[in-house]
Design a protein around this motif. Sequence first.
Motif, mmCIF file in Angstrom:
data_model
loop_
_atom_site.group_PDB
_atom_site.id
_atom_site.type_symbol
_atom_site.label_atom_id
_atom_site.label_comp_id
_atom_site.label_asym_id
_atom_site.label_seq_id
_atom_site.Cartn_x
_atom_site.Cartn_y
_atom_site.Cartn_z
ATOM 1 N N ILE A 207 23.163 3.058 48.800
ATOM 2 C CA ILE A 207 24.162 2.028 48.519
ATOM 3 C C ILE A 207 23.566 1.007 47.559
ATOM 4 N N VAL A 208 24.338 0.637 46.547
ATOM 5 C CA VAL A 208 23.939 -0.408 45.604
ATOM 6 C C VAL A 208 24.751 -1.646 45.943
ATOM 7 N N VAL A 209 24.052 -2.726 46.321
ATOM 8 C CA VAL A 209 24.713 -3.929 46.825
ATOM 9 C C VAL A 209 24.327 -5.136 45.975
ATOM 10 N N SER A 210 25.176 -6.165 46.002
ATOM 11 C CA SER A 210 24.928 -7.343 45.185
ATOM 12 C C SER A 210 23.813 -8.214 45.749
ATOM 13 N N ILE A 254 25.905 7.662 41.494
ATOM 14 C CA ILE A 254 26.567 6.725 42.407
ATOM 15 C C ILE A 254 27.921 6.314 41.820
ATOM 16 N N LYS A 255 28.934 6.274 42.680
ATOM 17 C CA LYS A 255 30.303 6.041 42.211
ATOM 18 C C LYS A 255 30.837 4.636 42.500
ATOM 19 N N TYR A 256 30.147 3.912 43.398
ATOM 20 C CA TYR A 256 30.643 2.591 43.793
ATOM 21 C C TYR A 256 29.504 1.576 43.844
ATOM 22 N N ILE A 257 29.826 0.341 43.439
ATOM 23 C CA ILE A 257 28.927 -0.794 43.596
ATOM 24 C C ILE A 257 29.570 -1.721 44.626
ATOM 25 N N TYR A 258 28.776 -2.174 45.608
ATOM 26 C CA TYR A 258 29.323 -3.025 46.667
ATOM 27 C C TYR A 258 29.135 -4.509 46.332
ATOM 28 N N PHE A 259 30.196 -5.275 46.573
ATOM 29 C CA PHE A 259 30.127 -6.717 46.374
ATOM 30 C C PHE A 259 30.597 -7.426 47.638
ATOM 31 N N GLU A 260 30.366 -8.740 47.682
ATOM 32 C CA GLU A 260 30.752 -9.546 48.843
ATOM 33 C C GLU A 260 31.916 -10.447 48.450
ATOM 34 N N ASP A 266 30.522 -11.171 39.682
ATOM 35 C CA ASP A 266 30.265 -10.936 38.264
ATOM 36 C C ASP A 266 29.151 -9.929 38.013
ATOM 37 N N LEU A 267 28.030 -10.071 38.743
ATOM 38 C CA LEU A 267 26.927 -9.136 38.538
ATOM 39 C C LEU A 267 27.328 -7.709 38.891
ATOM 40 N N ALA A 268 27.933 -7.552 40.061
ATOM 41 C CA ALA A 268 28.360 -6.218 40.488
ATOM 42 C C ALA A 268 29.399 -5.655 39.531
ATOM 43 N N ASN A 269 30.298 -6.506 39.075
ATOM 44 C CA ASN A 269 31.371 -6.069 38.180
ATOM 45 C C ASN A 269 30.812 -5.597 36.842
ATOM 46 N N THR A 277 31.486 2.791 37.132
ATOM 47 C CA THR A 277 31.684 2.943 38.574
ATOM 48 C C THR A 277 32.733 1.941 39.050
ATOM 49 N N GLU A 278 33.106 2.034 40.323
ATOM 50 C CA GLU A 278 34.108 1.134 40.889
ATOM 51 C C GLU A 278 33.470 0.180 41.894
#
Length: 315
Positions: A207-210, A254-260, A266-269, A277-278
Amino acid sequence: MRYTKNIGLLFIAITVFLAACGSNSNKELVEGKTNVVTSFYPLYYLASEIGGDNVNVVNLIPAGVEPHDWTPKSQDLTIASKAQLFLYNGAGLEGWTDDFLTGLPKNSGLVAAEMSKGIEMIHGNPEEDEHEDEGHDHDHDLDVDPHTWVSPKSAIIMAANVRDSLVQADAAHKDEFEANYKELVGKLEALNDEFETKLATAPHNTIVVSHQAFGYLARDYGLKQIAITGLSPDAEPRPQDLLNVAKLVKSEGIKYIYFEELVSRDLANTIADETNTELLVLNPIEGLTPKQEKAGEDYLSLMEQNLQNLLTGLQ
């Protein structure tokens, strides 16, 4: 290099995190009940569920304020000095605790208890050595990962700590606290079982998280956490860190980046735009948004949503 395309935009996008950390509970004490002061939302939730009608829970950190940066005001000290019990997470989350307790009047009967006690702590970033040679070096300002509550396994331990503390402060209602605890821990154990069973069959585990807030979740359920920023919410990644995250996302498919939700996305986006990715929400549940509170969301429902988003992202 193709990954440098939006790095300038990524750095412009770095903002101070504003993860909320509390319910909108009134900061008022109630006569005839055991008054419990909690440092932030997860403890407010546990104390409210286990304490039931016999306690009045006051949450110190207001919504919209990051717990690492919050410091108590004189009114918070006054409220705590007249309460019976103060519950805090520990593990370095609330850096103000020692000064706060030292500032209490000598005649205060407040009992303070650390709710992360008994949890095997994660020191620093377990992925640090693997990524340092790639230049992916997170902040070193926190020796211990304080985000214990984000794992249901840890929440079960914390619930027992809350129960024990309530019994110590109000032994007359031990039976009620025990009954409420058993009901809550049954739900937490069911949540833990669901996480274990469903994540074990997910095709991927990275998982890639912010924000590096999911170490205990990753450790307890066999996931690998790659964080854009470090343990401290105001830590800023270096340009090389951002390049490495983008490269990793591409190389591992990886298909998704996780944000809070309560933090700037902004960084995740921008990394999502860079890597095609989404975005998906992964909530560290440091607090509720007003919308979530109005809808009756709580720790359990938000963790269920986290699980569904994890399953989507790990396909």
